[in-house]
Design a protein around this motif. Structure first.
Motif, PDB file in Angstrom:
ATOM      1  N   ALA A 182      96.497  28.232  -1.716  1.00 33.61           N
ATOM      2  CA  ALA A 182      95.399  28.253  -0.744  1.00 33.61           C
ATOM      3  C   ALA A 182      94.518  29.477  -0.966  1.00 33.61           C
ATOM      4  O   ALA A 182      93.294  29.385  -0.937  1.00 33.61           O
ATOM      5  CB  ALA A 182      95.955  28.244   0.680  1.00 33.61           C
ATOM      6  N   GLY A 183      95.142  30.623  -1.213  1.00 36.64           N
ATOM      7  CA  GLY A 183      94.381  31.844  -1.461  1.00 36.64           C
ATOM      8  C   GLY A 183      93.562  31.755  -2.736  1.00 36.64           C
ATOM      9  O   GLY A 183      92.395  32.142  -2.764  1.00 36.64           O
ATOM     10  N   GLU A 184      94.139  31.225  -3.791  1.00 35.00           N
ATOM     11  CA  GLU A 184      93.432  31.112  -5.069  1.00 35.00           C
ATOM     12  C   GLU A 184      92.306  30.088  -5.011  1.00 35.00           C
ATOM     13  O   GLU A 184      91.341  30.189  -5.756  1.00 35.00           O
ATOM     14  CB  GLU A 184      94.415  30.756  -6.190  1.00 35.00           C
ATOM     15  N   SER A 185      92.441  29.108  -4.115  1.00 32.28           N
ATOM     16  CA  SER A 185      91.420  28.067  -3.994  1.00 32.28           C
ATOM     17  C   SER A 185      90.299  28.454  -3.038  1.00 32.28           C
ATOM     18  O   SER A 185      89.351  27.699  -2.881  1.00 32.28           O
ATOM     19  CB  SER A 185      92.063  26.759  -3.508  1.00 32.28           C
ATOM     20  N   GLY A 186      90.432  29.602  -2.377  1.00 30.43           N
ATOM     21  CA  GLY A 186      89.391  30.042  -1.455  1.00 30.43           C
ATOM     22  C   GLY A 186      89.384  29.292  -0.140  1.00 30.43           C
ATOM     23  O   GLY A 186      88.347  29.150   0.502  1.00 30.43           O
ATOM     24  N   VAL A 187      90.543  28.806   0.275  1.00 29.37           N
ATOM     25  CA  VAL A 187      90.647  28.047   1.522  1.00 29.37           C
ATOM     26  C   VAL A 187      90.296  28.941   2.700  1.00 29.37           C
ATOM     27  O   VAL A 187      90.709  30.096   2.760  1.00 29.37           O
ATOM     28  CB  VAL A 187      92.078  27.472   1.671  1.00 29.37           C
ATOM     29  N   ARG A 188      89.545  28.382   3.623  1.00 23.88           N
ATOM     30  CA  ARG A 188      89.174  29.112   4.832  1.00 23.88           C
ATOM     31  C   ARG A 188      90.155  28.786   5.950  1.00 23.88           C
ATOM     32  O   ARG A 188      90.807  27.759   5.934  1.00 23.88           O
ATOM     33  CB  ARG A 188      87.763  28.741   5.260  1.00 23.88           C
ATOM     34  N   ARG A 189      90.230  29.678   6.920  1.00 28.48           N
ATOM     35  CA  ARG A 189      91.081  29.510   8.109  1.00 28.48           C
ATOM     36  C   ARG A 189      92.562  29.347   7.758  1.00 28.48           C
ATOM     37  O   ARG A 189      93.283  28.553   8.342  1.00 28.48           O
ATOM     38  CB  ARG A 189      90.579  28.345   8.939  1.00 28.48           C
ATOM     39  N   VAL A 190      93.024  30.102   6.784  1.00 32.69           N
ATOM     40  CA  VAL A 190      94.418  30.019   6.350  1.00 32.69           C
ATOM     41  C   VAL A 190      95.358  30.395   7.490  1.00 32.69           C
ATOM     42  O   VAL A 190      96.378  29.744   7.709  1.00 32.69           O
ATOM     43  CB  VAL A 190      94.665  30.916   5.115  1.00 32.69           C
ATOM     44  N   SER A 191      95.011  31.432   8.244  1.00 31.99           N
ATOM     45  CA  SER A 191      95.864  31.874   9.344  1.00 31.99           C
ATOM     46  C   SER A 191      96.064  30.766  10.374  1.00 31.99           C
ATOM     47  O   SER A 191      97.177  30.539  10.858  1.00 31.99           O
ATOM     48  CB  SER A 191      95.266  33.121   9.999  1.00 31.99           C
ATOM     49  N   ALA A 192      94.995  30.052  10.713  1.00 28.38           N
ATOM     50  CA  ALA A 192      95.104  28.957  11.679  1.00 28.38           C
ATOM     51  C   ALA A 192      95.981  27.839  11.124  1.00 28.38           C
ATOM     52  O   ALA A 192      96.770  27.227  11.856  1.00 28.38           O
ATOM     53  CB  ALA A 192      93.716  28.426  12.022  1.00 28.38           C
ATOM     54  N   LYS A 193      95.881  27.562   9.837  1.00 22.98           N
ATOM     55  CA  LYS A 193      96.689  26.513   9.222  1.00 22.98           C
ATOM     56  C   LYS A 193      98.163  26.924   9.162  1.00 22.98           C
ATOM     57  O   LYS A 193      99.054  26.085   9.289  1.00 22.98           O
ATOM     58  CB  LYS A 193      96.141  26.171   7.844  1.00 22.98           C
ATOM     59  N   MET A 194      98.413  28.225   8.980  1.00 24.20           N
ATOM     60  CA  MET A 194      99.791  28.712   9.006  1.00 24.20           C
ATOM     61  C   MET A 194     100.366  28.548  10.408  1.00 24.20           C
ATOM     62  O   MET A 194     101.530  28.132  10.570  1.00 24.20           O
ATOM     63  CB  MET A 194      99.831  30.181   8.563  1.00 24.20           C
ATOM     64  N   THR A 195      99.570  28.853  11.430  1.00 21.12           N
ATOM     65  CA  THR A 195     100.013  28.696  12.826  1.00 21.12           C
ATOM     66  C   THR A 195     100.319  27.229  13.111  1.00 21.12           C
ATOM     67  O   THR A 195     101.326  26.912  13.751  1.00 21.12           O
ATOM     68  CB  THR A 195      98.924  29.213  13.789  1.00 21.12           C
ATOM     69  N   ASP A 196      99.473  26.318  12.627  1.00 21.63           N
ATOM     70  CA  ASP A 196      99.720  24.885  12.801  1.00 21.63           C
ATOM     71  C   ASP A 196     101.014  24.458  12.125  1.00 21.63           C
ATOM     72  O   ASP A 196     101.773  23.657  12.675  1.00 21.63           O
ATOM     73  CB  ASP A 196      98.559  24.068  12.231  1.00 21.63           C
ATOM     74  N   ALA A 197     101.281  24.979  10.941  1.00 17.90           N
ATOM     75  CA  ALA A 197     102.509  24.626  10.217  1.00 17.90           C
ATOM     76  C   ALA A 197     103.743  25.074  10.989  1.00 17.90           C
ATOM     77  O   ALA A 197     104.722  24.335  11.076  1.00 17.90           O
ATOM     78  CB  ALA A 197     102.494  25.243   8.821  1.00 17.90           C
ATOM     79  N   VAL A 198     103.693  26.260  11.564  1.00 15.44           N
ATOM     80  CA  VAL A 198     104.825  26.760  12.359  1.00 15.44           C
ATOM     81  C   VAL A 198     105.026  25.864  13.578  1.00 15.44           C
ATOM     82  O   VAL A 198     106.162  25.500  13.920  1.00 15.44           O
ATOM     83  CB  VAL A 198     104.600  28.239  12.764  1.00 15.44           C
ATOM     84  N   ALA A 199     103.932  25.472  14.239  1.00 13.80           N
ATOM     85  CA  ALA A 199     104.037  24.593  15.412  1.00 13.80           C
ATOM     86  C   ALA A 199     104.590  23.225  15.016  1.00 13.80           C
ATOM     87  O   ALA A 199     105.442  22.662  15.729  1.00 13.80           O
ATOM     88  CB  ALA A 199     102.671  24.450  16.078  1.00 13.80           C
ATOM     89  N   LEU A 200     104.128  22.676  13.894  1.00 11.10           N
ATOM     90  CA  LEU A 200     104.633  21.383  13.426  1.00 11.10           C
ATOM     91  C   LEU A 200     106.117  21.454  13.087  1.00 11.10           C
ATOM     92  O   LEU A 200     106.861  20.497  13.302  1.00 11.10           O
ATOM     93  CB  LEU A 200     103.838  20.911  12.209  1.00 11.10           C
TER      94      LEU A 200
END
Length: 161
Positions: free
Chosen positions: A114-132
């Motif tokens: 995700a970092g190498e691809s320049g993905v935005r809002r990584v932190s929010a996606k990490m939070t979603d993964a933890v919730a899932l």
């Protein structure tokens, strides 16, 4: 002759950050680390930016890069001591970011890709993964993260699917 150079001819001014980069048109470009926290000027010529610095009263080209797009920084390891920035380790800033690596072996590759691809809002996606993971179990989310990293799927709904 004026005491100082007429710097407007050099281009737009930028302040070099602590990571020895400047930002131009939402793209980060590296400059020599000796210029950290100093003003430089940048202009586009041909296929990329040219960075000008005033060193000991004389203007000189400090860096030249090819043009890039947002999310794809241009970093030259020669601009850093000993030829590189060293190993970069992400530091969690929220409880969800601290919990993310515990989701399994798929979390680290997902974050790296995700970092190498320049993905935005990584932190929010990490939070979603933890919730899932709390809803569906760690094993399912670990597999989903590993698959998403492999096939480079980082959109908001990709992990849910």
């Amino acid at each position: 002759m004026p005491q100082h150079a007429f710097t407007a001819a050099f281009g737009q001014s930028r302040l070099v950050g602590k990571d020895a980069t400047i930002q131009v048109d939402a793209v980060r470009y590296s400059v020599p680390h000796a210029l950290i926290e100093q003003s430089v000027w940048v202009r586009f010529h041909g296929d990329g930016p040219i960075v000008i610095a005033v060193i000991e009263g004389l203007s000189a080209e400090a860096a030249r890069h090819t043009r890039s797009t947002p999310g794809n920084p241009r970093i030259d390891d020669a601009h850093y001591p000993e030829g590189g920035r060293g190993e970069r380790v992400p530091t969690p800033t929220t409880p969800a970011e601290a919990e993310f690596p515990a989701l399994g072996s798929g979390a680290a590759p997902w974050l790296q890709e995700a970092g190498e691809s320049g993905v935005r809002r990584v932190s929010a996606k990490m939070t979603d993964a933890v919730a899932l993971a709390k809803l569906h179990g760690i094993d399912a989310i670990d597999r989903a993260l590993g698959t998403a990293a492999t096939v480079e799927r980082f959109a908001g709904a990709d992990l849910n699917s």
